[in-house]
Design a protein around this motif. Structure first.
Motif, PDB file in Angstrom:
ATOM      1  N   GLU A  61     -25.794 -17.281  89.067  1.00  0.00           N
ATOM      2  CA  GLU A  61     -24.791 -16.409  88.473  1.00  0.00           C
ATOM      3  C   GLU A  61     -24.331 -16.985  87.128  1.00  0.00           C
ATOM      4  N   THR A  62     -24.182 -16.109  86.125  1.00  0.00           N
ATOM      5  CA  THR A  62     -23.730 -16.538  84.797  1.00  0.00           C
ATOM      6  C   THR A  62     -22.705 -15.543  84.263  1.00  0.00           C
ATOM      7  N   ALA A  63     -22.221 -15.830  83.081  1.00  0.00           N
ATOM      8  CA  ALA A  63     -21.359 -14.871  82.388  1.00  0.00           C
ATOM      9  C   ALA A  63     -22.198 -13.639  82.050  1.00  0.00           C
ATOM     10  N   PRO A  64     -21.596 -12.458  81.962  1.00  0.00           N
ATOM     11  CA  PRO A  64     -22.379 -11.251  81.688  1.00  0.00           C
ATOM     12  C   PRO A  64     -23.201 -11.353  80.406  1.00  0.00           C
ATOM     13  N   ILE A  65     -24.489 -11.010  80.536  1.00  0.00           N
ATOM     14  CA  ILE A  65     -25.402 -11.019  79.397  1.00  0.00           C
ATOM     15  C   ILE A  65     -25.530  -9.607  78.843  1.00  0.00           C
ATOM     16  N   SER A  66     -25.512  -8.626  79.731  1.00  0.00           N
ATOM     17  CA  SER A  66     -25.549  -7.217  79.336  1.00  0.00           C
ATOM     18  C   SER A  66     -24.850  -6.411  80.427  1.00  0.00           C
ATOM     19  N   LYS A  67     -24.986  -5.107  80.364  1.00  0.00           N
ATOM     20  CA  LYS A  67     -24.321  -4.239  81.343  1.00  0.00           C
ATOM     21  C   LYS A  67     -24.747  -4.562  82.774  1.00  0.00           C
ATOM     22  N   LEU A  68     -26.030  -4.799  82.985  1.00  0.00           N
ATOM     23  CA  LEU A  68     -26.544  -5.045  84.332  1.00  0.00           C
ATOM     24  C   LEU A  68     -26.817  -6.517  84.633  1.00  0.00           C
ATOM     25  N   LYS A  69     -27.020  -7.328  83.607  1.00  0.00           N
ATOM     26  CA  LYS A  69     -27.449  -8.714  83.830  1.00  0.00           C
ATOM     27  C   LYS A  69     -26.279  -9.686  83.867  1.00  0.00           C
ATOM     28  N   THR A  70     -26.053 -10.266  85.047  1.00  0.00           N
ATOM     29  CA  THR A  70     -25.077 -11.349  85.179  1.00  0.00           C
ATOM     30  C   THR A  70     -25.702 -12.523  85.927  1.00  0.00           C
ATOM     31  N   TRP A  71     -27.025 -12.549  85.986  1.00  0.00           N
ATOM     32  CA  TRP A  71     -27.770 -13.610  86.650  1.00  0.00           C
ATOM     33  C   TRP A  71     -28.861 -14.109  85.712  1.00  0.00           C
ATOM     34  N   LYS A  72     -29.268 -15.368  85.874  1.00  0.00           N
ATOM     35  CA  LYS A  72     -30.408 -15.887  85.126  1.00  0.00           C
ATOM     36  C   LYS A  72     -31.329 -16.625  86.087  1.00  0.00           C
ATOM     37  N   VAL A  73     -32.617 -16.602  85.779  1.00  0.00           N
ATOM     38  CA  VAL A  73     -33.609 -17.251  86.628  1.00  0.00           C
ATOM     39  C   VAL A  73     -33.593 -18.747  86.330  1.00  0.00           C
ATOM     40  N   ILE A  74     -33.477 -19.551  87.384  1.00  0.00           N
ATOM     41  CA  ILE A  74     -33.470 -21.006  87.221  1.00  0.00           C
ATOM     42  C   ILE A  74     -34.889 -21.554  87.281  1.00  0.00           C
ATOM     43  N   ASP A  75     -35.586 -21.278  88.385  1.00  0.00           N
ATOM     44  CA  ASP A  75     -36.936 -21.810  88.542  1.00  0.00           C
ATOM     45  C   ASP A  75     -37.720 -21.009  89.563  1.00  0.00           C
ATOM     46  N   ARG A  76     -38.999 -21.329  89.647  1.00  0.00           N
ATOM     47  CA  ARG A  76     -39.926 -20.674  90.570  1.00  0.00           C
ATOM     48  C   ARG A  76     -39.958 -21.485  91.859  1.00  0.00           C
ATOM     49  N   VAL A  77     -39.764 -20.815  92.988  1.00  0.00           N
ATOM     50  CA  VAL A  77     -39.820 -21.481  94.285  1.00  0.00           C
ATOM     51  C   VAL A  77     -41.235 -21.420  94.833  1.00  0.00           C
ATOM     52  N   GLN A  78     -41.863 -20.243  94.700  1.00  0.00           N
ATOM     53  CA  GLN A  78     -43.215 -20.046  95.214  1.00  0.00           C
ATOM     54  C   GLN A  78     -43.912 -19.017  94.336  1.00  0.00           C
ATOM     55  N   ALA A  79     -45.185 -19.268  94.061  1.00  0.00           N
ATOM     56  CA  ALA A  79     -45.947 -18.344  93.224  1.00  0.00           C
ATOM     57  C   ALA A  79     -46.356 -17.115  94.019  1.00  0.00           C
ATOM     58  N   GLY A  80     -46.643 -16.048  93.295  1.00  0.00           N
ATOM     59  CA  GLY A  80     -47.146 -14.837  93.930  1.00  0.00           C
ATOM     60  C   GLY A  80     -48.601 -15.013  94.311  1.00  0.00           C
ATOM     61  N   LYS A  81     -49.201 -13.965  94.839  1.00  0.00           N
ATOM     62  CA  LYS A  81     -50.601 -14.030  95.257  1.00  0.00           C
ATOM     63  C   LYS A  81     -51.505 -14.260  94.053  1.00  0.00           C
ATOM     64  N   GLY A  82     -52.414 -15.211  94.184  1.00  0.00           N
ATOM     65  CA  GLY A  82     -53.376 -15.476  93.130  1.00  0.00           C
ATOM     66  C   GLY A  82     -52.835 -16.274  91.958  1.00  0.00           C
ATOM     67  N   THR A  83     -51.635 -16.825  92.083  1.00  0.00           N
ATOM     68  CA  THR A  83     -51.043 -17.602  91.004  1.00  0.00           C
ATOM     69  C   THR A  83     -50.866 -19.043  91.459  1.00  0.00           C
ATOM     70  N   ALA A  84     -51.251 -19.966  90.617  1.00  0.00           N
ATOM     71  CA  ALA A  84     -51.123 -21.385  90.952  1.00  0.00           C
ATOM     72  C   ALA A  84     -49.908 -21.977  90.249  1.00  0.00           C
ATOM     73  N   ILE A  85     -49.305 -22.960  90.886  1.00  0.00           N
ATOM     74  CA  ILE A  85     -48.163 -23.665  90.298  1.00  0.00           C
ATOM     75  C   ILE A  85     -48.587 -25.094  90.011  1.00  0.00           C
ATOM     76  N   GLU A  86     -48.262 -25.569  88.819  1.00  0.00           N
ATOM     77  CA  GLU A  86     -48.533 -26.962  88.496  1.00  0.00           C
ATOM     78  C   GLU A  86     -47.325 -27.792  88.898  1.00  0.00           C
ATOM     79  N   ALA A  87     -47.570 -28.861  89.622  1.00  0.00           N
ATOM     80  CA  ALA A  87     -46.481 -29.718  90.078  1.00  0.00           C
ATOM     81  C   ALA A  87     -46.336 -30.913  89.150  1.00  0.00           C
ATOM     82  N   ASP A  88     -45.098 -31.285  88.867  1.00  0.00           N
ATOM     83  CA  ASP A  88     -44.835 -32.491  88.085  1.00  0.00           C
ATOM     84  C   ASP A  88     -44.802 -33.676  89.035  1.00  0.00           C
ATOM     85  N   VAL A  89     -45.762 -34.575  88.863  1.00  0.00           N
ATOM     86  CA  VAL A  89     -45.844 -35.726  89.768  1.00  0.00           C
ATOM     87  C   VAL A  89     -45.362 -36.968  89.066  1.00  0.00           C
TER      88      VAL A  89
END
Length: 89
Positions: A61-89
């Motif tokens: 949750e964030t301060a309002p960005i526009s009429k509908l947007k009051t949230w921002k994406v922090i990070d990816r938890v899991q990729a969709g089908k056919g998408t790979a995630i690179e891990a920081d090791v």
């Protein structure tokens, strides 16, 4: 008040710098006691257009960005089908 953080699935990435995230929760029916799923869609800010449909993401949750947007994406938890995630090791 602390910022709320939710986890959901991206259902649309068609608009510029915005994704629509569907968040599901389980509630007990007040009379019958059955566990049912309730969902809500949130418009979240995605500055780099990095998140695609089907991915599981964490939004904050964030301060309002526009009429509908009051949230921002922090990070990816899991990729969709056919998408790979690179891990920081």
């Amino acid at each position: 008040m602390p910022k709320r953080i939710l986890v959901g699935t991206v259902v649309s990435d068609k608009t510029d710098k915005t994704v629509v995230v569907k968040v599901e929760r389980k509630v007990k029916h007040p009379l019958y006691g059955k566990i049912i799923r309730r969902s809500k869609k949130y418009h979240a800010h995605d500055e780099a257009n990095a998140f695609k449909t089907g991915e599981t993401v964490r939004i904050e949750e964030t301060a309002p960005i526009s009429k509908l947007k009051t949230w921002k994406v922090i990070d990816r938890v899991q990729a969709g089908k056919g998408t790979a995630i690179e891990a920081d090791v």
